[in-house]
Design a protein around this motif. Structure first.
Motif, PDB file in Angstrom:
ATOM      1  N   ARG A   1       0.821  -1.213   0.000  1.00 27.33           N
ATOM      2  CA  ARG A   1       0.000   0.000   0.000  1.00 27.33           C
ATOM      3  C   ARG A   1       0.854   1.262   0.000  1.00 27.33           C
ATOM      4  O   ARG A   1       0.351   2.347  -0.334  1.00 27.33           O
ATOM      5  N   GLN A   2       2.127   1.169   0.363  1.00 26.62           N
ATOM      6  CA  GLN A   2       2.993   2.350   0.370  1.00 26.62           C
ATOM      7  C   GLN A   2       3.303   2.850  -1.033  1.00 26.62           C
ATOM      8  O   GLN A   2       3.770   3.977  -1.209  1.00 26.62           O
ATOM      9  N   PHE A   3       3.061   2.012  -2.037  1.00 22.53           N
ATOM     10  CA  PHE A   3       3.286   2.398  -3.424  1.00 22.53           C
ATOM     11  C   PHE A   3       1.952   2.760  -4.081  1.00 22.53           C
ATOM     12  O   PHE A   3       0.906   2.247  -3.705  1.00 22.53           O
TER      13      PHE A   3
ATOM     14  N   THR B   1       3.304  -4.619   8.986  1.00 17.89           N
ATOM     15  CA  THR B   1       4.324  -3.639   8.594  1.00 17.89           C
ATOM     16  C   THR B   1       3.888  -2.204   8.856  1.00 17.89           C
ATOM     17  O   THR B   1       4.633  -1.271   8.537  1.00 17.89           O
ATOM     18  N   VAL B   2       2.712  -2.008   9.418  1.00 20.89           N
ATOM     19  CA  VAL B   2       2.255  -0.686   9.854  1.00 20.89           C
ATOM     20  C   VAL B   2       2.402  -0.621  11.370  1.00 20.89           C
ATOM     21  O   VAL B   2       2.054  -1.558  12.080  1.00 20.89           O
ATOM     22  N   GLY B   3       2.932   0.480  11.848  1.00 13.14           N
ATOM     23  CA  GLY B   3       3.135   0.645  13.282  1.00 13.14           C
ATOM     24  C   GLY B   3       4.499   1.241  13.549  1.00 13.14           C
ATOM     25  O   GLY B   3       4.994   2.084  12.787  1.00 13.14           O
ATOM     26  N   SER B   4       5.150   0.775  14.601  1.00  8.27           N
ATOM     27  CA  SER B   4       6.483   1.271  14.948  1.00  8.27           C
ATOM     28  C   SER B   4       7.198   0.198  15.744  1.00  8.27           C
ATOM     29  O   SER B   4       6.583  -0.729  16.273  1.00  8.27           O
ATOM     30  N   GLY B   5       8.504   0.341  15.840  1.00 13.33           N
ATOM     31  CA  GLY B   5       9.277  -0.644  16.580  1.00 13.33           C
ATOM     32  C   GLY B   5      10.760  -0.420  16.388  1.00 13.33           C
ATOM     33  O   GLY B   5      11.205   0.646  15.937  1.00 13.33           O
ATOM     34  N   GLU B   6      11.522  -1.432  16.713  1.00  9.12           N
ATOM     35  CA  GLU B   6      12.973  -1.344  16.638  1.00  9.12           C
ATOM     36  C   GLU B   6      13.490  -1.976  15.353  1.00  9.12           C
ATOM     37  O   GLU B   6      12.814  -2.781  14.709  1.00  9.12           O
TER      38      GLU B   6
ATOM     39  N   PRO C   1       3.071   5.165  10.024  1.00  8.90           N
ATOM     40  CA  PRO C   1       1.797   5.483  10.688  1.00  8.90           C
ATOM     41  C   PRO C   1       0.581   4.817  10.053  1.00  8.90           C
ATOM     42  O   PRO C   1      -0.314   4.346  10.763  1.00  8.90           O
ATOM     43  N   THR C   2       0.520   4.800   8.711  1.00  7.68           N
ATOM     44  CA  THR C   2      -0.605   4.182   8.011  1.00  7.68           C
ATOM     45  C   THR C   2      -0.074   3.350   6.861  1.00  7.68           C
ATOM     46  O   THR C   2       1.095   3.461   6.472  1.00  7.68           O
ATOM     47  N   ALA C   3      -0.941   2.536   6.282  1.00  7.29           N
ATOM     48  CA  ALA C   3      -0.523   1.677   5.181  1.00  7.29           C
ATOM     49  C   ALA C   3      -0.102   2.483   3.963  1.00  7.29           C
ATOM     50  O   ALA C   3       0.711   2.023   3.155  1.00  7.29           O
TER      51      ALA C   3
END
Length: 332
Positions: A127-129, A279-284, A301-303
């Motif tokens: 979805r990022q593309f 793959t959406v969200g946050s982390g290390e 933050p979003t797809a």
């Protein structure tokens, strides 16, 4: 789950006899398939009849990136065309094995493969593309409507048989190849890479690192720094990963992105649950570039957004120019 070890230290890994048996079955090609819309096993046996599809034009009004879902069972190696990708994503699939998603924007190889089936988490990843072209060999029947509704263009052996060819050097399902020049007039260009990645000089900090290994239950990836090449040559299951022509796969930057990997609503025909990689969200994350390892944070933050990376002090993490591998590892 996936676990990670460096050249200095390795964590203990989980493994059971059941997983080992599944890995053997998957390697043999018995458990790697999904069902197609007709209910048959996805064995990659797409037709090679001529296609009426017109090649897509390149340029600002042309298509965005080409994404290809690639088989990574041991019988599918060595790969073709992966070295030409701008980004290679590694994700866990059934039985603790892995598949690759190769994304092309700046150049198109003559051939890419072996091509295999899509998974539910691919839809979120892509979805990022902006409406990417996704080449894949099939999917579970109940997943196909989701793919049809997703903001992408799916290209399968059934929809576009003329853009695929069957190799003769290995048995199906590990011998289906995409011919990008039959699909697109040319690469869409770097502007289509809306990944959120930033390239440039390395940030301050980082620790010297010569090797890092990511382990899934039934496969592992090792990236070893090469001063001579200025790259991170890849090994899979302890064997150097090469192209079909014998060249090493060696990205300039490696990202180990720690994510949530959960059970999905899908299973393969042996009953193994398909992992869903969020793959959406946050982390290390751990970023390898130029012989150093950087501990970083990732954020998407979003797809529709790309993924940004920052260092521990909040500085934007930059990648080395060249190919990037993103390996999704389960967060501890």
């Amino acid at each position: 789950m996936a676990t990670v070890g460096t050249g200095r230290e390795a964590r203990t890994r989980r493994g059971t006899a059941t997983r080992a048996l599944l890995a053997v079955l998957m390697t043999a090609g018995l458990a790697a398939g999904c069902t197609t819309s007709g209910g048959s096993t996805d064995d990659g046996r797409g037709s090679t009849a001529p296609s009426a599809r017109e090649p897509r034009p390149s340029g600002p009004d042309g298509p965005p990136v080409l994404a290809v879902k690639i088989d990574n069972a041991p019988a599918a190696r060595p790969h073709t065309g992966v070295d030409a990708a701008d980004v290679v994503y590694v994700e866990q699939v059934e039985g603790g094995l892995s598949r690759l998603m190769a994304v092309y924007a700046t150049r198109l190889p003559e051939s890419v493969g072996p091509v295999r089936s899509a998974r539910e988490s691919d839809l979120e990843l892509l979805r990022q593309f902006d409406r990417p072209v996704l080449a894949f060999s099939g999917a579970q029947g109940k997943l196909l409507p989701l793919i049809d509704r997703a903001p992408l263009e799916g290209v399968t052996p059934e929809s576009s048989p003329g853009v695929y060819a069957r190799g003769t050097d290995r048995p199906a399902p590990h011998n289906l190849y995409l011919r990008p020049e039959r699909l697109m007039d040319g690469p869409p260009g770097r502007a289509a890479l809306t990944t959120g990645f930033r390239f440039g000089r390395p940030p301050a900090g980082g620790e010297p690192e010569d090797a890092l290994t990511v382990r899934y239950p039934a496969t592992r990836f090792t990236f070893t720094w090469s001063d001579a090449d200025g790259r991170w040559p890849v090994s899979m299951d302890g064997v150097p990963a090469t192209t079909a022509g014998g060249d090493r796969l060696a990205p300039a930057t490696v990202v180990v992105q720690y994510v949530t990997v959960r059970r999905s609503g899908y299973r393969d025909f042996l009953g193994n649950n398909t992992p869903y990689t969020e793959t959406v969200g946050s982390g290390e994350a751990t970023v390898l570039r130029e012989g150093r390892a950087y501990e970083a944070r990732w954020n998407r933050p979003t797809a529709e957004d790309g993924t940004s990376f920052t260092t521990g002090d909040g500085e934007r993490m930059t990648f080395a120019p060249g190919q990037v591998w993103v390996v999704y590892a389960e967060a501890p």
